[in-house]
Design an enzyme around this catalytic site. Structure first.
Site, PDB file in Angstrom:
ATOM      1  CG  ASP A 147      -1.293  12.505  -2.219  1.00  0.00           C
ATOM      2  OD1 ASP A 147      -0.680  11.516  -2.265  1.00  0.00           O
ATOM      3  OD2 ASP A 147      -1.678  13.186  -2.881  1.00  0.00           O
ATOM      4  CD  GLU A 150      -5.235   5.768   0.438  1.00  0.00           C
ATOM      5  OE1 GLU A 150      -6.047   4.650  -0.146  1.00  0.00           O
ATOM      6  OE2 GLU A 150      -4.399   5.332   1.339  1.00  0.00           O
ATOM      7  CD  GLU A 151      -3.593   9.421  -6.449  1.00  0.00           C
ATOM      8  OE1 GLU A 151      -4.632   8.264  -7.175  1.00  0.00           O
ATOM      9  OE2 GLU A 151      -3.230  10.227  -7.271  1.00  0.00           O
ATOM     10  CD  GLU A 163     -13.718   7.145  -4.040  1.00  0.00           C
ATOM     11  OE1 GLU A 163     -14.077   6.583  -5.376  1.00  0.00           O
ATOM     12  OE2 GLU A 163     -13.102   7.421  -3.204  1.00  0.00           O
ATOM     13  CD1 TRP A 169      -2.663   2.133   1.597  1.00  0.00           C
ATOM     14  CD2 TRP A 169      -3.201   0.323   0.131  1.00  0.00           C
ATOM     15  NE1 TRP A 169      -4.041   2.334   1.165  1.00  0.00           N
ATOM     16  CE2 TRP A 169      -4.234   0.971   0.189  1.00  0.00           C
ATOM     17  CE3 TRP A 169      -3.288  -0.775  -0.677  1.00  0.00           C
ATOM     18  CZ2 TRP A 169      -5.431   1.460  -0.252  1.00  0.00           C
ATOM     19  CZ3 TRP A 169      -4.451  -0.966  -1.226  1.00  0.00           C
ATOM     20  CH2 TRP A 169      -5.591   0.842  -1.086  1.00  0.00           C
TER      21      TRP A 169
END
Ligand SMILES: *[C@@H]1O[C@H](CO)[C@@H](O)[C@H](O)[C@H]1NC(C)=O
Ligand SMILES: *[C@@H]1O[C@H](CO)[C@@H](O)[C@H](O)[C@H]1NC(C)=O
Ligand SMILES: *[C@@H]1O[C@H](CO)[C@@H](O)[C@H](O)[C@H]1NC(C)=O
Ligand SMILES: *[C@@H]1O[C@H](CO)[C@@H](O)[C@H](O)[C@H]1NC(C)=O
Ligand SMILES: *[C@@H]1O[C@H](CO)[C@@H](O)[C@H](O)[C@H]1NC(C)=O
Length: 572
Positions: free
Chosen positions: A199, A202-203, A426, A143
């Site tokens: 960030d 999550e990238e 979302e 992750w």
């Protein structure tokens, strides 16, 4: 009345609001309770869509495939519980069941802190782990880790609760239960804020504005709480680091007039990361403070406009919308995740920042337009100019009325693309607005609740942002240069500047910086430029898109090593 309204709109050259205020009120009165129910359904142990989640565990969404969000993220959970704790402590929802849920959250987070995970143990970096299984075990697949905003957001939620309990004669729970959890998180921030992080999306692994901003806030309010309960040993260390973080926070501001969201990632840097940072570090007592990017600060307003405008041409549902009107917005314009669509929480965050700004202007009784925020205000009135305007002036009334409508129009876009039933996923489709990606995103519901409350003038407690001074050494590599040029213009014509450095838009006439005519025929702008640098520039005039350049050669200055500098030019 109608003609009055139309002439008002013509004078201001503003968009026509799409929806009457009463329609917004009616959407909010329906959607607000749906959002609350939807949010609570995603919290264990008894949330109807959170089957299997431990007590106080927030699932990100009930969606278990494409995408699988049936996990608990520290960031999302903390933002959701901050919204609930605000409701409890501000007296919006004082039900005993909510108090019980908050106590469950406290216990769940205390447990998660101690779970060994791929980021480490509680004392070796484990507090940077972004997500866990809903049964409170570690998530061990690859992750984007660590993510260092979680411990800060958790601190902010718990400190809000702690401050309430202290004010209500329950310091024993604060010192015995909350402080041990808080000290772990605050120590972690204090020791690790200067390490790279993924960030909030999550990238990108680099430094991230949202993370830095929420870390700064947590350290400040953590220091205040520590002082209040006599935990003085941490005060000096946290204060030193908070100053360092505040210093670093300044470096994300770029001279093109917006906040670069991440130091890495190779994108434009325009990202709702920065709007979320502004609303989640909003301090209603801090005025329009620029150092902490308060919602009504000139930087945050300039940033908001540039962020919003970045989405005009990337989503087809935005086509045909007037260029000064609200549009659907997403995380960042380069986004391709799940097709790259607008997000409900992003569009609502824009509205919330503007409602927060309106709250502060109203509380202070004036608004201030600086050269940095002038382009934002000119969206609402082409005649807006640099200055301070009391709430009794017609320019103040016109601007704030138009900004309220503009904010409402972002909510209206969300309303338009909310499906019947009121569920907030979302994302919503960039081509037809239908809901996409994870259903019932808990954070979407929280973002609706906080935006609606901000519209209502219900604001969170102050956290100590007022009066913070950015250490002068943080600003030591730039010098403020004021460009003054004498230029007579015809009606409709404006003077701009471009030049050879980023701060002067690298010669781009399209992005040229507008000068103020407050002292006409002298036009002026103050720009932060690198020290001791040879810089070329020229003035240009624009009239309805027609660009006229000054004659050659380029002008040249050498910026000083310190102090300030001003030019005394005449148009040529
Ligand atoms: C203090 O708050 C905690 C957490 O809600 C609660 O369990 C406890 O009963 C409270 N104590 C007092 C004295 O109110
Ligand atoms: C650490 O802090 C320094 C000084 O503010 C800054 O230049 C650097 O980019 C920071 N690095 C990270 C990863 O935060
Ligand atoms: C504000 O709007 C009114 C119309 O509602 C207009 O008459 C007035 O000139 C405007 N004032 C300014 C300063 O723009
Ligand atoms: C707005 O304020 C009114 C009156 O204070 C209150 O009844 C209502 O619940 C509030 N709505 C929200 C969304 O906070
Ligand atoms: C400012 O810069 C000059 C050189 O341009 C230098 O002599 C002076 O010491 C500097 N002053 C400060 C306060 O740094």
């Amino acid at each position: 009345m109608l003609s009055l309204i139309s002439s008002f709109l013509a004078l201001l050259s503003v968009f026509v609001p799409n929806l009457q205020a009463s329609d917004i009120d009616s959407y909010i009165s329906t959607e607000g309770p749906i959002a609350k129910v939807g949010l609570l359904a995603n919290i264990g142990p008894s949330g109807s869509k959170a089957d299997g989640a431990q007590a106080g565990i927030v699932i990100a969404s009930p969606s278990k495939s494409n995408p699988d969000y049936f996990y608990t993220w520290t960031r999302d959970s903390s933002l959701v519980f901050k919204a609930l704790i605000d409701q409890y402590t501000l007296g919006i929802d004082t039900s005993p069941s909510l108090r019980t849920l908050i106590d469950h959250f406290v216990n769940a987070e205390a447990t998660l802190q101690q779970v060994n995970n791929p980021s480490g143990t509680v004392s070796t970096g484990g507090l940077g782990e972004p997500k866990f299984n809903v049964d409170e075990t570690a998530f061990t697949d690859p992750w984007g880790r660590p993510q260092r905003d979680g411990s800060a957001l958790r601190s902010t939620a718990l400190i809000t609760y702690a401050n309430y309990l202290l004010a209500n004669d329950n310091s024993s729970y604060v010192t015995s239960t909350l402080w041990p959890i808080l000290k772990l998180d605050l120590d972690y921030i204090s020791q690790n804020w200067n390490e790279t992080t993924f960030d909030l999306w999550e990238e990108v692994s680099s430094s991230s504005f949202f993370t830095t901003a929420v870390q700064h806030r947590a350290l400040r309010e953590g220091t205040k709480l520590a002082t209040a309960i006599g935990e003085t040993a941490v005060v000096s260390g946290y204060t030193t680091q908070a100053q360092n973080v505040l210093c670093f926070l300044q470096s994300y501001w770029n001279t093109a007039g917006y906040v670069t969201a991440n130091t890495g990632g190779g994108r434009s840097g325009k990202d709702v990361n920065t709007i979320l940072a502004s609303i989640h570090t909003f301090d209603p007592a801090a005025g329009c403070d620029t150092a902490t990017f308060q919602p009504c600060s000139d930087r945050a307003l300039s940033n908001l406009l540039i962020y919003v405008d970045a989405f005009r041409n990337v989503y087809s549902i935005n086509s045909g919308i007037a260029e000064n009107a609200a549009v659907a917005t997403g995380r960042y314009p380069e986004d391709i995740y799940q097709g790259g669509n607008p997000w409900y929480l992003a569009t609502l965050a824009v509205a919330e920042q503007l409602y927060d700004a309106l709250y502060v202007w109203n509380a202070e009784g004036f608004l201030n337009i600086t050269p940095t925020s002038l382009p934002f205000f000119q969206v609402f009135s082409s005649s807006a100019d640099v200055g301070t305007y009391a709430s009794t002036t017609s320019i103040y009334i016109n601007l704030t009325t138009a900004i309220k409508s503009y904010a409402d129009d972002f909510v209206q876009i969300v309303a338009k693309y909310t499906p019947s039933g009121g569920g907030l996923a979302e994302q919503y489709s960039k081509s037809d607005g239908t809901p996409l990606s994870a259903v019932d995103l808990t954070w979407s519901y929280a973002s609706a609740i906080t935006a609606f409350q901000a519209r209502n003038g219900t604001v969170p407690a102050s956290w100590g942002a007022s009066g913070l001074i950015v250490p002068s050494e943080c600003l030591s590599n730039i010098v403020a240069v004021t460009f003054n040029v004498q230029a007579t213009t015809v009606f409709g014509e404006n003077i701009y500047i471009v030049g050879s450095v980023n701060a002067l838009e690298n010669w781009s006439p399209y992005n040229a910086l507008l000068l103020s005519a407050a002292n006409y025929p002298t036009w002026s702008i103050t720009v932060n430029l690198p020290v001791s640098t040879a810089i070329q520039y020229k003035y240009i005039r624009k009239n309805n898109g027609d660009v006229t350049w000054e004659s050659d050669p380029n002008r040249l200055i050498m910026t000083p090593a310190n102090g300030t500098y001003a030019t005394d030019d005449t148009w040529r």
